[in-house]
Motif scaffolding. Structure first.
Motif, PDB file in Angstrom:
ATOM      1  N   MET A 122       9.994  -0.898   6.211  1.00 50.12           N
ATOM      2  CA  MET A 122      10.208  -2.301   5.861  1.00 50.12           C
ATOM      3  C   MET A 122       9.056  -3.168   6.354  1.00 50.12           C
ATOM      4  N   LYS A 123       8.567  -2.893   7.571  1.00 50.26           N
ATOM      5  CA  LYS A 123       7.430  -3.641   8.117  1.00 50.26           C
ATOM      6  C   LYS A 123       6.173  -3.375   7.288  1.00 50.26           C
ATOM      7  N   GLU A 124       5.998  -2.101   6.884  1.00 51.14           N
ATOM      8  CA  GLU A 124       4.824  -1.753   6.075  1.00 51.14           C
ATOM      9  C   GLU A 124       4.847  -2.499   4.741  1.00 51.14           C
ATOM     10  N   ARG A 125       6.013  -2.572   4.129  1.00 47.46           N
ATOM     11  CA  ARG A 125       6.123  -3.275   2.847  1.00 47.46           C
ATOM     12  C   ARG A 125       5.847  -4.770   3.003  1.00 47.46           C
ATOM     13  N   ARG A 126       6.300  -5.349   4.134  1.00 43.94           N
ATOM     14  CA  ARG A 126       6.017  -6.767   4.367  1.00 43.94           C
ATOM     15  C   ARG A 126       4.513  -6.998   4.503  1.00 43.94           C
ATOM     16  N   ARG A 127       3.818  -6.067   5.165  1.00 45.00           N
ATOM     17  CA  ARG A 127       2.368  -6.191   5.298  1.00 45.00           C
ATOM     18  C   ARG A 127       1.692  -6.092   3.932  1.00 45.00           C
ATOM     19  N   GLU A 128       2.179  -5.172   3.092  1.00 47.10           N
ATOM     20  CA  GLU A 128       1.602  -5.033   1.756  1.00 47.10           C
ATOM     21  C   GLU A 128       1.886  -6.273   0.904  1.00 47.10           C
ATOM     22  N   LYS A 129       3.062  -6.858   1.074  1.00 42.02           N
ATOM     23  CA  LYS A 129       3.382  -8.085   0.345  1.00 42.02           C
ATOM     24  C   LYS A 129       2.445  -9.219   0.769  1.00 42.02           C
ATOM     25  N   ALA A 130       2.160  -9.289   2.070  1.00 37.95           N
ATOM     26  CA  ALA A 130       1.226 -10.311   2.563  1.00 37.95           C
ATOM     27  C   ALA A 130      -0.168 -10.074   1.984  1.00 37.95           C
ATOM     28  N   ALA A 131      -0.539  -8.787   1.843  1.00 38.91           N
ATOM     29  CA  ALA A 131      -1.851  -8.464   1.270  1.00 38.91           C
ATOM     30  C   ALA A 131      -1.918  -8.865  -0.198  1.00 38.91           C
ATOM     31  N   ILE A 132      -0.820  -8.693  -0.934  1.00 43.29           N
ATOM     32  CA  ILE A 132      -0.776  -9.076  -2.346  1.00 43.29           C
ATOM     33  C   ILE A 132      -0.949 -10.589  -2.483  1.00 43.29           C
ATOM     34  N   GLU A 133      -0.252 -11.340  -1.637  1.00 48.61           N
ATOM     35  CA  GLU A 133      -0.367 -12.800  -1.668  1.00 48.61           C
ATOM     36  C   GLU A 133      -1.785 -13.230  -1.319  1.00 48.61           C
ATOM     37  N   PHE A 134      -2.388 -12.549  -0.352  1.00 48.48           N
ATOM     38  CA  PHE A 134      -3.776 -12.847   0.031  1.00 48.48           C
ATOM     39  C   PHE A 134      -4.712 -12.573  -1.137  1.00 48.48           C
ATOM     40  N   ALA A 135      -4.505 -11.413  -1.814  1.00 48.08           N
ATOM     41  CA  ALA A 135      -5.368 -11.051  -2.941  1.00 48.08           C
ATOM     42  C   ALA A 135      -5.267 -12.071  -4.061  1.00 48.08           C
ATOM     43  N   GLN A 136      -4.065 -12.576  -4.316  1.00 54.46           N
ATOM     44  CA  GLN A 136      -3.889 -13.578  -5.366  1.00 54.46           C
ATOM     45  C   GLN A 136      -4.616 -14.882  -5.038  1.00 54.46           C
ATOM     46  N   ALA A 137      -4.722 -15.157  -3.740  1.00 47.33           N
ATOM     47  CA  ALA A 137      -5.361 -16.407  -3.324  1.00 47.33           C
ATOM     48  C   ALA A 137      -6.875 -16.283  -3.222  1.00 47.33           C
ATOM     49  N   TYR A 138      -7.402 -15.100  -2.862  1.00 49.32           N
ATOM     50  CA  TYR A 138      -8.817 -14.996  -2.532  1.00 49.32           C
ATOM     51  C   TYR A 138      -9.608 -14.020  -3.402  1.00 49.32           C
ATOM     52  N   LEU A 139      -8.940 -13.189  -4.218  1.00 51.95           N
ATOM     53  CA  LEU A 139      -9.658 -12.249  -5.073  1.00 51.95           C
ATOM     54  C   LEU A 139      -9.552 -12.689  -6.529  1.00 51.95           C
ATOM     55  N   PRO A 140     -10.492 -12.238  -7.358  1.00 54.87           N
ATOM     56  CA  PRO A 140     -10.451 -12.629  -8.783  1.00 54.87           C
ATOM     57  C   PRO A 140      -9.391 -11.846  -9.557  1.00 54.87           C
ATOM     58  N   VAL A 141      -8.128 -12.128  -9.265  1.00 56.11           N
ATOM     59  CA  VAL A 141      -7.016 -11.501  -9.993  1.00 56.11           C
ATOM     60  C   VAL A 141      -6.156 -12.600 -10.590  1.00 56.11           C
ATOM     61  N   ARG A 142      -5.514 -12.287 -11.710  1.00 57.49           N
ATOM     62  CA  ARG A 142      -4.770 -13.312 -12.423  1.00 57.49           C
ATOM     63  C   ARG A 142      -3.258 -13.193 -12.267  1.00 57.49           C
ATOM     64  N   SER A 143      -2.779 -12.049 -11.743  1.00 58.00           N
ATOM     65  CA  SER A 143      -1.331 -11.871 -11.646  1.00 58.00           C
ATOM     66  C   SER A 143      -0.992 -11.020 -10.435  1.00 58.00           C
ATOM     67  N   GLU A 144       0.292 -10.977 -10.137  1.00 51.60           N
ATOM     68  CA  GLU A 144       0.757 -10.148  -9.021  1.00 51.60           C
ATOM     69  C   GLU A 144       0.517  -8.670  -9.316  1.00 51.60           C
ATOM     70  N   ASP A 145       0.702  -8.262 -10.572  1.00 52.64           N
ATOM     71  CA  ASP A 145       0.473  -6.859 -10.936  1.00 52.64           C
ATOM     72  C   ASP A 145      -0.978  -6.463 -10.731  1.00 52.64           C
ATOM     73  N   GLU A 146      -1.906  -7.343 -11.094  1.00 51.72           N
ATOM     74  CA  GLU A 146      -3.322  -7.062 -10.868  1.00 51.72           C
ATOM     75  C   GLU A 146      -3.617  -6.985  -9.380  1.00 51.72           C
ATOM     76  N   ALA A 147      -2.981  -7.844  -8.609  1.00 48.11           N
ATOM     77  CA  ALA A 147      -3.196  -7.833  -7.158  1.00 48.11           C
ATOM     78  C   ALA A 147      -2.703  -6.523  -6.548  1.00 48.11           C
ATOM     79  N   LYS A 148      -1.545  -6.031  -7.031  1.00 46.18           N
ATOM     80  CA  LYS A 148      -1.003  -4.770  -6.512  1.00 46.18           C
ATOM     81  C   LYS A 148      -1.969  -3.614  -6.716  1.00 46.18           C
ATOM     82  N   GLU A 149      -2.688  -3.629  -7.841  1.00 47.26           N
ATOM     83  CA  GLU A 149      -3.633  -2.552  -8.125  1.00 47.26           C
ATOM     84  C   GLU A 149      -4.819  -2.556  -7.174  1.00 47.26           C
ATOM     85  N   LYS A 150      -5.040  -3.668  -6.505  1.00 47.26           N
ATOM     86  CA  LYS A 150      -6.164  -3.778  -5.575  1.00 47.26           C
ATOM     87  C   LYS A 150      -5.789  -3.410  -4.146  1.00 47.26           C
TER      88      LYS A 150
END
Length: 460
Positions: free
Chosen positions: A393-421
């Motif tokens: 559960m802690k690992e998934r929360r960290r990955e969720k935080a990484a997805i939100e970070f990727a959406q804010a700071y990487l050139p991705v347009r959606s949550e699905d694209e962020a997950k792939e990164k």
């Protein structure tokens, strides 16, 4: 009534912050003073229950059914004090079965995740229960559930002895093991809704099924007759009534000298599979150290060296299919010291005086390269991959935080694209080097180098 808990009974993670508090509430709700129980139901006849007490603090998967050390000591003292030659008969109840029981299990879930048997990930305590069964013939029956499978399969009940034509003596003491199904449709893996009924007779006992989908109809499944205080004979009351998908839930278990046994312990080189491995390949062998490995259903598994029960996944089908396996000697003729590699001074001689067994290497290979299957620190090979639920559960929360970070700071347009990164890395080992030079995992967190492409030799 009496009750024992299993892997889901301490899963109140939203209500309790520790296993101890969750267990305390479980015991309070059921009016129990201890997790285990012992109740005398007739002259020198006991019902005994052992309870799982760990979920959040599990070293690996939370769905391993763990009997704590205090209960194990209590149970051992109990069976020692009730000898069979004095007429004692004990029937045991636990959520998962012991290693060595021989009853049907699910490879796709409990084997690969390492949660088939009581105390599955602890090699010593995993084998402890069958050792007590073998030593103390007062243990006459052992009932368990855990797999959510019905009772129509004939191997949902196993006897202490079997017909010699079916294989070697299974060494299950004087104990009959019985799988127990589930009552609710939503928890059944095969559609069956059944309970067990244990019924005593003048000469032994009967194991029956109560069918909750058929108005509670009672069916006798097996009759066990005592020959004396330490021996009994079991007879199935009907043929296997399983569905057509019977084999889906059945796991091959090696037997000494069966058709799958391909390599003796003293062979210097064993080419296990003359042809590339398919999902139909069946082969198993013993290493010189006593460990037992085998190929079945397109996977490389480890089996218990005493009971030959499956322990866990070593290599999955996506890595193994189409390849071959070889066992080769890897020990040195003499002691050579490599002074050029940092951190390895004298290491080649380290184990020579401590281990009398021949050192061997398990190799998986095809025309593109060789994978060295390295054992775990404790000498076992099956991979304890799944962490407990709290850690995941802690690992998934960290990955969720990484997805939100990727959406804010990487050139991705959606949550699905962020997950792939997003990728995660875990330890502890990625190399045989004695110096910590890199934490990268080829193909995951770093690109393959030219040298790595040329060598194509990795440690697994």
């Amino acid at each position: 009534y009496e009750v024992i808990g299993g892997n889901h009974d301490l899963e109140g993670i939203d209500e309790f912050d520790s296993d101890a508090r969750n267990l305390r509430k479980f015991l309070q709700c059921h009016g129990k003073e201890t997790p285990q129980f012992c109740r005398q139901i007739a002259e020198k006849t006991l019902l005994v229950g052992l309870c799982s007490t760990i979920f959040r603090d599990a070293a690996f998967t939370s769905h391993e059914v763990i009997i704590d050390e205090e209960q194990i000591r209590w149970f051992e003292d109990l069976v020692k004090s009730k000898p069979a030659d004095e007429g004692w008969r004990i029937f045991v109840f636990s959520h998962a079965p012991p290693n060595g029981s021989g009853i049907r299990i699910i490879q796709e879930n409990h084997v690969v995740n390492g949660c088939c048997w009581l105390n599955h990930s602890d090699e010593k305590n995993c084998r402890k229960f069958i050792e007590l069964v073998r030593e103390h013939r007062c243990i006459k029956g052992w009932f368990s559930g855990h797999f959510h499978l019905g009772q129509d399969y004939q191997d949902s009940i196993t006897f202490p002895t079997i017909d010699p034509s079916e294989g070697p003596y299974p060494n299950r003491g004087s104990c009959v093991f019985a799988q127990t199904s589930v009552m609710r449709a939503g928890t059944s893996r095969d559609g069956r809704q059944q309970s067990r009924l244990l019924r005593g007779t003048k000469t032994g006992f009967e194991i029956c099924t109560i069918d909750h989908k058929n108005e509670g109809k009672v069916r006798v499944d097996a009759t066990i007759t005592y020959r004396d205080d330490t021996h009994e004979v079991g007879v199935y009351a009907h043929e296997d009534e399983a569905y057509d998908h019977d084999n889906y839930f059945k796991v091959y278990q090696p037997q000494i000298d069966d058709h799958g046994y391909v390599c003796a312990e003293d062979e210097e080189l064993c080419l296990l599979t003359p042809d590339p491995i398919t999902e139909e390949t069946v082969a198993w062998w013993k290493l010189s150290c006593g460990r037992v490995l085998g190929v079945v259903n397109g996977m490389l598994l480890e089996f218990d060296k005493s009971t030959l029960a499956p322990l866990g996944l070593v290599i999955s089908g996506d890595e193994l299919l189409g390849k071959q396996v070889a066992i080769v000697d890897s020990g040195l003729e003499e002691c050579l010291i490599n002074f050029e590699e940092d951190g390895m001074d004298g290491a080649d001689c380290a184990d020579g005086e401590q281990d009398n067994s021949r050192e061997q290497a398990v190799l998986v290979f095809d025309d593109d390269g060789v994978t060295v299957v390295q054992p775990n620190d404790d000498g076992s090979y099956w991979r304890k991959i799944v962490r407990n639920k709290i850690a995941r559960m802690k690992e998934r929360r960290r990955e969720k935080a990484a997805i939100e970070f990727a959406q804010a700071y990487l050139p991705v347009r959606s949550e699905d694209e962020a997950k792939e990164k997003i990728v995660s890395t875990w330890g502890p080992y990625t190399t045989t080097s004695g110096v910590a030079k890199s934490t990268g995992v080829v193909g995951v967190t770093k690109k393959e180098t030219k040298k790595e492409k040329e060598l194509k030799v990795y440690s697994s």
